[in-house]
Motif scaffolding. Structure first.
Motif, short mmCIF file in Angstrom:
data_model
loop_
_atom_site.label_atom_id
_atom_site.label_comp_id
_atom_site.label_asym_id
_atom_site.label_seq_id
_atom_site.Cartn_x
_atom_site.Cartn_y
_atom_site.Cartn_z
N LYS A 233 35.40 -28.62 11.35
CA LYS A 233 34.69 -29.64 12.11
C LYS A 233 33.31 -29.16 12.52
O LYS A 233 32.32 -29.90 12.43
N ALA A 234 33.22 -27.90 12.95
CA ALA A 234 31.93 -27.33 13.34
C ALA A 234 31.00 -27.22 12.14
O ALA A 234 29.78 -27.48 12.25
N GLU A 235 31.56 -26.88 10.99
CA GLU A 235 30.77 -26.77 9.77
C GLU A 235 30.22 -28.12 9.34
O GLU A 235 29.05 -28.24 8.94
N ARG A 236 31.06 -29.16 9.45
CA ARG A 236 30.60 -30.50 9.10
C ARG A 236 29.49 -30.96 10.04
O ARG A 236 28.50 -31.56 9.62
N ALA A 237 29.68 -30.68 11.34
CA ALA A 237 28.67 -31.08 12.32
C ALA A 237 27.35 -30.38 12.05
O ALA A 237 26.27 -31.00 12.15
N ALA A 238 27.41 -29.08 11.69
CA ALA A 238 26.19 -28.33 11.38
C ALA A 238 25.51 -28.87 10.14
O ALA A 238 24.28 -28.99 10.08
N ALA A 239 26.32 -29.23 9.13
CA ALA A 239 25.76 -29.77 7.89
C ALA A 239 25.10 -31.12 8.13
O ALA A 239 24.02 -31.41 7.60
N GLU A 240 25.76 -31.97 8.96
CA GLU A 240 25.18 -33.28 9.27
C GLU A 240 23.88 -33.13 10.05
O GLU A 240 22.91 -33.87 9.81
#
Length: 262
Positions: A233-240
């Motif tokens: 979830k943190a990785e997705r948020a950073a990518a977004e």
């Protein structure tokens, strides 16, 4: 009296609605004490197994189910008492374990059937996890009662964790032959024997269920899954966030903001 009425109404409704299939009913003794050690796939496991047996099976449940306030709390408490659940205070891991063991020994000494999930918690992914040696083996060695391995089949598909409304489909229950550990009677203080007894029971459950076996505790697996989901979830948020920052409009805005005033 309450148990009989609840078993008739709930058990009859479950059998009518879900039509569970059962193998090995002859392995349940008509009388006398025994420990039913089962895999744990769903919240509904503690209801399907008693529904197909003629005898009462006593499981343990967290004390909160029996002490919640209000009308809903009283109804919940009556329901769990009615289906043969025993309240256990789970505040503090050691205290919870000792309370569960005492409850199991009391049921066995009373000549009853004691139901227990050696994994300690529901499987997070349908696989079979390492059994905890503290409960099942200690009750068995302290009482000399036979251990009957049980495999619940497909109950996680009926009511996955977090789902309230069950899906109508047929679950299965396989009941294995009783395992005799009376040769270790009174040796519940030996951790190596506790581990050996628990592993033997888990092996029989694995054969009955056909599940893939994972040699870690289910609670640890749940933590790993939760940590992985959190990291993803943190990785997705950073990518977004990075993708949003790289848009031309955002760059132009940044350039305008950075340009010194005339």
């Amino acid at each position: 009296m309450i148990y009989g009425a609840m078993k008739f109404s709930i058990g009859g409704s479950l059998k009518l609605a879900f039509r569970p299939w059962v193998e090995g009913l002859e392995n349940i003794p008509a009388e006398g004490p025994a420990i039913l050690a089962s895999n744990h796939l769903s919240f509904s496991d503690s209801f399907f197994l008693p529904a197909v047996l003629d005898r009462k099976v006593t499981f343990i449940a967290k004390a909160e189910y029996f002490t919640s306030p209000g009308v809903k709390g009283r109804l919940t408490a009556a329901f769990f008492k009615g289906v043969g659940q025993l309240p256990v205070d789970r505040s503090g891991a050691r205290g919870a374990g000792e309370a569960a063991i005492k409850a199991g020994i009391d049921v066995i000494k009373g000549g009853g059937l004691f139901g227990i999930y050696p994994e300690g918690t529901r499987s997070p992914d349908g696989r079979l996890y390492r059994g905890k040696p503290g409960g099942l083996a200690r009750v068995a060695l302290a009482t000399g009662a036979p251990v009957i391995p049980v495999a619940m089949i497909d109950t996680e598909k009926i009511q996955p964790p977090g789902k309230v409304v069950p899906k109508l489909m047929r679950p299965g229950i396989r009941i294995g032959k009783p395992l005799d550990f009376s040769r270790y009677y009174g040796m519940e203080g030996d951790r190596f024997i506790l581990r050996s007894v628990t592993d033997e029971v888990m092996y029989e459950i694995m054969k009955l269920s056909g599940q893939e076996y994972v040699d870690i505790y289910a609670a640890a697996a749940k933590r790993q899954i939760a940590d992985a989901e959190k990291a993803e979830k943190a990785e997705r948020a950073a990518a977004e966030k990075a993708a949003k920052a790289s848009k031309p409009g955002n760059t132009d805005k940044a350039e305008k903001t950075d340009r010194p005033a005339a």
